[in-house]
Design a protein around this motif. Structure first.
Motif, mmCIF file in Angstrom:
data_model
loop_
_atom_site.group_PDB
_atom_site.id
_atom_site.type_symbol
_atom_site.label_atom_id
_atom_site.label_comp_id
_atom_site.label_asym_id
_atom_site.label_seq_id
_atom_site.Cartn_x
_atom_site.Cartn_y
_atom_site.Cartn_z
ATOM 1 N N LEU A 207 4.160 2.271 3.671
ATOM 2 C CA LEU A 207 3.463 0.993 3.580
ATOM 3 C C LEU A 207 4.377 -0.065 2.976
ATOM 4 C CD1 LEU A 207 0.937 -0.765 3.810
ATOM 5 C CD2 LEU A 207 0.212 0.120 1.577
ATOM 6 N N ARG A 208 5.108 0.304 1.935
ATOM 7 C CA ARG A 208 6.026 -0.641 1.290
ATOM 8 C C ARG A 208 7.115 -1.099 2.265
ATOM 9 N NH1 ARG A 208 6.832 2.123 -2.916
ATOM 10 N NH2 ARG A 208 5.451 0.951 -4.327
ATOM 11 N N LYS A 209 7.647 -0.173 3.031
ATOM 12 C CA LYS A 209 8.693 -0.497 4.005
ATOM 13 C C LYS A 209 8.162 -1.451 5.075
ATOM 14 C CE LYS A 209 11.697 1.738 7.450
ATOM 15 N NZ LYS A 209 11.014 1.204 8.653
ATOM 16 N N GLU A 210 6.989 -1.128 5.611
ATOM 17 C CA GLU A 210 6.397 -1.978 6.654
ATOM 18 C C GLU A 210 6.106 -3.376 6.104
ATOM 19 O OE1 GLU A 210 5.749 -1.356 9.886
ATOM 20 O OE2 GLU A 210 6.622 0.653 9.795
ATOM 21 N N ALA A 211 5.608 -3.435 4.870
ATOM 22 C CA ALA A 211 5.292 -4.721 4.261
ATOM 23 C C ALA A 211 6.544 -5.567 4.077
ATOM 24 C CB ALA A 211 4.595 -4.495 2.921
ATOM 25 N N GLU A 212 7.616 -4.966 3.541
ATOM 26 C CA GLU A 212 8.851 -5.717 3.288
ATOM 27 C C GLU A 212 9.450 -6.261 4.585
ATOM 28 O OE1 GLU A 212 11.300 -3.001 1.143
ATOM 29 O OE2 GLU A 212 10.295 -3.372 -0.789
ATOM 30 N N GLU A 213 9.322 -5.498 5.654
ATOM 31 C CA GLU A 213 9.847 -5.947 6.941
ATOM 32 C C GLU A 213 9.070 -7.137 7.487
ATOM 33 O OE1 GLU A 213 9.844 -2.567 9.507
ATOM 34 O OE2 GLU A 213 11.608 -1.647 8.551
#
Length: 236
Positions: A207-213
């Motif tokens: 979730l953190r990765k998708e959000a940062e992208e």
């Protein structure tokens, strides 16, 4: 068989009317048949797990309660004086929420809702409505439209990798070519059978990765007892 597509709404309506209900059955190609205990959809604040209470305690401003079901979270917030709007795609659930006293209820899909909100609540694995990782950019793009400046999304989910753990503690993910948290479900209540739908369980790091992208930040604000967590999503 009656194939009207609102088995959960029918179950919620029955429980509201009589205080009891038949089994709300859940089917997935990946798992054995399961069921949703209807009483959990009507729980009070004191009966909710800590990860949900944390989200409710952090809620502020104009609020959107997504996939509100029977309205249990909206009723808590409403009792605290929060300006909350509950939405659900189930017409029977919407009618039940009105009967229970939720003041602002709309039968609508999250991805088509307008307005601006300071807090968007997606509880009881509510971010699952995104369905697949491929649809995450669409989710964040919609947040760009409806999340007020300085606003927050409070959502919970689960890391279901434990499901694929063998007796030696090793995790053997299914060879599907998809993220392991992408599932397909179908519900049945009595003779009412719903259409199949995609559901996403997303671990916090993904979730953190998708959000940062997509220009957002994720903070885990509570961790549950069974691989579940609550996250706060904000614009970077």
């Amino acid at each position: 068989m009656n194939r009207k597509a609102d088995p959960m709404g029918r179950a919620i309506a029955d429980y509201q009317l009589t205080g009891t209900a038949d089994r709300l059955r859940v089917f997935s190609p990946m798992f054995e048949e399961d069921e949703i205990p209807l009483a959990t959809l009507f729980r009070t604040y004191e009966e909710m797990p800590e990860i949900e209470r944390k989200a409710l305690d952090m809620t502020r401003g104009k609020t959107l309660d997504v996939g509100a079901g029977s309205g249990c979270h909206s009723l808590v917030l409403q009792g605290r004086g929060v300006d909350v709007t509950a939405i659900d795609i189930s017409p029977l659930s919407v009618e039940t929420m009105r009967q229970r006293g939720v003041k602002k209820v709309v039968e609508q899909d999250f991805f088509t809702i307008g307005g601006k909100y300071d807090t968007i609540l997606m509880l009881m694995n509510g971010i699952g409505i995104v369905g697949t990782l491929e649809r995450m950019p669409e989710f964040f793009h919609h947040l760009d439209k409806i999340l007020a400046t300085g606003g927050q999304v409070l959502c919970d989910s689960s890391d279901i990798s434990y499901v694929f753990e063998d007796e030696n503690g090793l995790i053997d993910y299914p060879d599907t070519g998809h993220y392991y948290g992408e599932l397909s479900y179908r519900m049945q209540y009595k003779d009412t059978i719903g259409e199949p739908f995609d559901w996403l369980y997303i671990d916090a790091e993904t979730l953190r990765k998708e959000a940062e992208e997509n220009g957002y930040a994720v903070e885990v604000v509570a961790v549950g007892e069974h691989f579940d967590y609550t996250a706060r999503i904000t614009k970077r």
